[in-house]
Design a protein around this motif. Structure first.
Motif, PDB file in Angstrom:
ATOM      1  N   GLY A  70       3.793   7.068   1.659  1.00  0.00           N
ATOM      2  CA  GLY A  70       4.815   6.919   0.342  1.00  0.00           C
ATOM      3  C   GLY A  70       4.370   5.217   0.324  1.00  0.00           C
ATOM      4  O   GLY A  70       5.135   4.948  -0.323  1.00  0.00           O
ATOM      5  N   VAL A  71       4.151   4.564   0.410  1.00  0.00           N
ATOM      6  CA  VAL A  71       4.232   3.159   1.142  1.00  0.00           C
ATOM      7  C   VAL A  71       2.205   2.973   1.120  1.00  0.00           C
ATOM      8  O   VAL A  71       1.580   2.672   1.483  1.00  0.00           O
ATOM      9  N   PRO A  72       2.189   1.931  -0.480  1.00  0.00           N
ATOM     10  CA  PRO A  72       0.233   2.151  -1.152  1.00  0.00           C
ATOM     11  C   PRO A  72      -0.604   1.190   0.410  1.00  0.00           C
ATOM     12  O   PRO A  72      -0.871   2.126   0.687  1.00  0.00           O
ATOM     13  N   VAL A  73      -0.179  -0.252   0.866  1.00  0.00           N
ATOM     14  CA  VAL A  73      -0.135  -0.795   1.794  1.00  0.00           C
ATOM     15  C   VAL A  73      -0.589  -0.171   2.622  1.00  0.00           C
ATOM     16  O   VAL A  73      -1.372  -0.393   2.588  1.00  0.00           O
ATOM     17  N   LEU A 124      -3.644   7.149  -6.339  1.00  0.00           N
ATOM     18  CA  LEU A 124      -2.803   5.753  -7.493  1.00  0.00           C
ATOM     19  C   LEU A 124      -3.641   5.155  -7.998  1.00  0.00           C
ATOM     20  O   LEU A 124      -3.150   3.932  -8.880  1.00  0.00           O
ATOM     21  N   LYS A 125      -5.299   5.116  -8.926  1.00  0.00           N
ATOM     22  CA  LYS A 125      -5.940   4.682  -9.076  1.00  0.00           C
ATOM     23  C   LYS A 125      -5.834   5.009 -11.089  1.00  0.00           C
ATOM     24  O   LYS A 125      -5.848   3.450 -11.261  1.00  0.00           O
ATOM     25  N   ALA A 126      -4.978   5.216 -11.039  1.00  0.00           N
ATOM     26  CA  ALA A 126      -3.658   5.309 -13.190  1.00  0.00           C
ATOM     27  C   ALA A 126      -3.347   4.407 -13.039  1.00  0.00           C
ATOM     28  O   ALA A 126      -2.916   3.813 -14.050  1.00  0.00           O
ATOM     29  N   ILE A 127      -2.617   3.865 -12.233  1.00  0.00           N
ATOM     30  CA  ILE A 127      -1.386   2.343 -12.039  1.00  0.00           C
ATOM     31  C   ILE A 127      -2.630   1.732 -11.776  1.00  0.00           C
ATOM     32  O   ILE A 127      -3.501   1.094 -11.220  1.00  0.00           O
ATOM     33  N   HIS A 149       1.758  -0.805  -6.000  1.00  0.00           N
ATOM     34  CA  HIS A 149       2.458  -1.254  -4.682  1.00  0.00           C
ATOM     35  C   HIS A 149       3.706  -0.674  -4.789  1.00  0.00           C
ATOM     36  O   HIS A 149       4.261   0.130  -3.659  1.00  0.00           O
ATOM     37  N   GLN A 150       4.586   0.315  -5.420  1.00  0.00           N
ATOM     38  CA  GLN A 150       6.068   0.932  -5.702  1.00  0.00           C
ATOM     39  C   GLN A 150       5.749   1.520  -6.998  1.00  0.00           C
ATOM     40  O   GLN A 150       6.586   1.755  -7.697  1.00  0.00           O
ATOM     41  N   PRO A 151       5.427   2.763  -6.603  1.00  0.00           N
ATOM     42  CA  PRO A 151       4.728   3.684  -7.572  1.00  0.00           C
ATOM     43  C   PRO A 151       5.924   5.065  -7.436  1.00  0.00           C
ATOM     44  O   PRO A 151       6.606   5.580  -8.519  1.00  0.00           O
ATOM     45  N   TRP A 152       7.062   4.470  -6.450  1.00  0.00           N
ATOM     46  CA  TRP A 152       8.804   5.601  -6.564  1.00  0.00           C
ATOM     47  C   TRP A 152       8.910   4.245  -7.978  1.00  0.00           C
ATOM     48  O   TRP A 152      10.155   5.217  -8.178  1.00  0.00           O
ATOM     49  N   ARG A 153       9.146   3.344  -8.263  1.00  0.00           N
ATOM     50  CA  ARG A 153       9.810   2.648  -9.252  1.00  0.00           C
ATOM     51  C   ARG A 153       9.343   3.013 -10.672  1.00  0.00           C
ATOM     52  O   ARG A 153       9.735   2.873 -11.212  1.00  0.00           O
TER      53      ARG A 153
END
Length: 444
Positions: A305-308, A404-407, A413-417
């Motif tokens: 859940g942490v993208p990097v 996460l390509k759409a972000i 780096h913080q999609p949960w936010r």
């Protein structure tokens, strides 16, 4: 000397191979030998494939010189002695190495050679400066801190490169043997092994080495040499690589040579402490690890859940390689934020990495975990700040985490936010719970 054996191990090349050069200059007939150890072969399908490709390339090079690569399978010491007795060899040459496995092999070879009245010579070739050649104050021991080691390493007299042999004569009627079928490997985008490919990549790298000092930490640019696997298997001589890089002007080549110094640093540490993969070098930082098989599996699968972190772990499986900055981030996440044992990370990297070796893989893991040679053992790597600094536009993350390509931009780096409506559309997990108080960056 009439006949000599050259036991290839991690020096799969003909250029600057001191063991091969010495045997060819002192013996009338030479047996270039590689023994496939089934135990090692099974540890990593990726490395087994890279090794197979490297051996096939080495065999071609030796045949061009009139010789060939003799292949056997089984216990390296037993098979080497068996061949030596068959051809009535008077001596065995092998490159010095530093791991527990290699040191046991050297001791056993020495015992068998003494028993059968053959000579055994160990040669340099796996490092630029051999372990033990420089020491603190010149009084023995090894360097525990990199900076003083690097100063001594830079000022040391490097050996001359060994010339490639012009001709190799095999003993008559020796059975060469065959390589087994090419292993499948696990990573679909892994590099191809061999001295030929390594030399080609080195030539290409020298044309792009200029901005290395600025780009080597840039995750998206991937401005590194990708030569590590060729150095690990000895398809390239580390001395040759250091010499050609040293001949270039500028900060980029100097920074790259420094990385080769780091490689040698961990080799001399491992030579002094060969249990680097299983025991803490600095026990004060060890032992405070918790068991959590589920969290470990999520980390392995690139689903923390942490993208990097997930991008690095997925690059590892796709390519048998991970960018060095991502290695630091993923290792720190496992040890400093999840509180899991660094040994589990060592094992997982060993399974996948083409360039996995005891000295550098284990040495770097211990450095990050706080049990190794880091002078700041309580150092923390905040993965979000690291990602925003070294992947500011999220290019690296989106390359390996397609969910996460759409972000765009730093938001990746913080999609949960993100707003609930956007987050709900992502097929991507929430961050794993941290078990370190410092990890406030994970709190929404």
């Amino acid at each position: 000397m009439r006949t000599a054996i050259v036991l290839f191990t991690r020096d799969l090349r003909v250029h600057d191979n001191p063991a091969l050069a010495a045997a060819c200059s002192s013996a009338e007939r030479v047996v270039p030998l590689f023994v496939l150890d089934p135990h090692l072969h099974a540890l990593s399908p990726n490395r087994a494939r890279f090794l197979h490709e490297s051996l096939a390339d080495l065999g071609k090079a030796l045949r061009r010189l009139g010789g060939d690569l003799v292949i056997r399978e089984g216990d390296p010491v037993a098979e080497t002695i068996k061949i030596a007795r068959e051809v009535e060899a008077e001596g065995i040459a092998v490159a010095q190495d530093v791991s527990n496995y290699a040191r046991r092999r050297e001791r056993r070879l020495a015992e068998e050679c003494e028993h059968h009245r053959m000579s055994l010579r160990l040669f340099p070739g796996t490092t630029v400066v051999s372990p033990g050649e420089v020491s603190p104050g010149g009084g023995g021991g090894h360097y525990r801190v990199f900076s003083p080691y690097y100063r001594a390493w830079e000022s040391a007299k490097w050996r001359d490169e060994a010339p490639a042999p012009t001709r190799i004569a095999l003993p008559e009627q020796i059975m060469v043997g065959r390589l087994p079928e090419l292993p499948a490997g696990e990573s679909p985008h892994a590099l191809v092994g061999g001295e030929t490919e390594g030399k080609r990549r080195l030539r290409t790298w020298l044309r792009h080495i200029g901005p290395y000092d600025d780009l080597h930490d840039d995750l998206a640019a991937d401005g590194t040499s990708r030569l590590s696997a060729y150095l690990r298997f000895g398809c390239l001589s580390p001395l040759t690589v250091a010499n050609v890089a040293r001949a270039e002007d500028g900060a980029g080549p100097a920074a790259f040579v420094r990385q080769l110094g780091w490689r040698d640093f961990y080799y001399q540490v491992t030579y002094a402490f060969p249990k680097m993969s299983t025991e803490a070098y600095r026990t004060a930082g060890d032992g405070d690890w918790r068991p959590d098989p589920d969290a470990l599996q999520h980390w392995k699968d690139g689903l923390t859940g942490v993208p990097v972190v997930d991008a690095g772990m997925r690059q590892l499986q796709a390519e048998g390689y991970m960018h060095n900055r991502a290695r630091l981030i993923t290792a720190a996440f496992l040890t400093k934020h999840l509180g899991l044992d660094w040994r589990d990370g060592v094992k997982w990297f060993f399974r996948w990495l083409n360039d996995g070796d005891v000295a550098n893989n284990s040495g770097n893991w211990q450095w990050v975990a706080g049990t190794g040679n880091d002078t700041k053992p309580y150092r923390r790597f905040n993965p979000i700040r690291q990602a925003e600094r070294f992947d500011p536009d999220g290019v690296y993350v989106r390359r390996y985490v397609p969910e996460l390509k759409a972000i765009s931009g730093k938001a990746v780096h913080q999609p949960w936010r993100l707003p609930d409506t956007v987050r709900a559309s992502l097929d991507y997990p929430a961050p794993l719970e941290s078990h370190r108080d410092e990890a406030v960056w994970l709190r929404p």
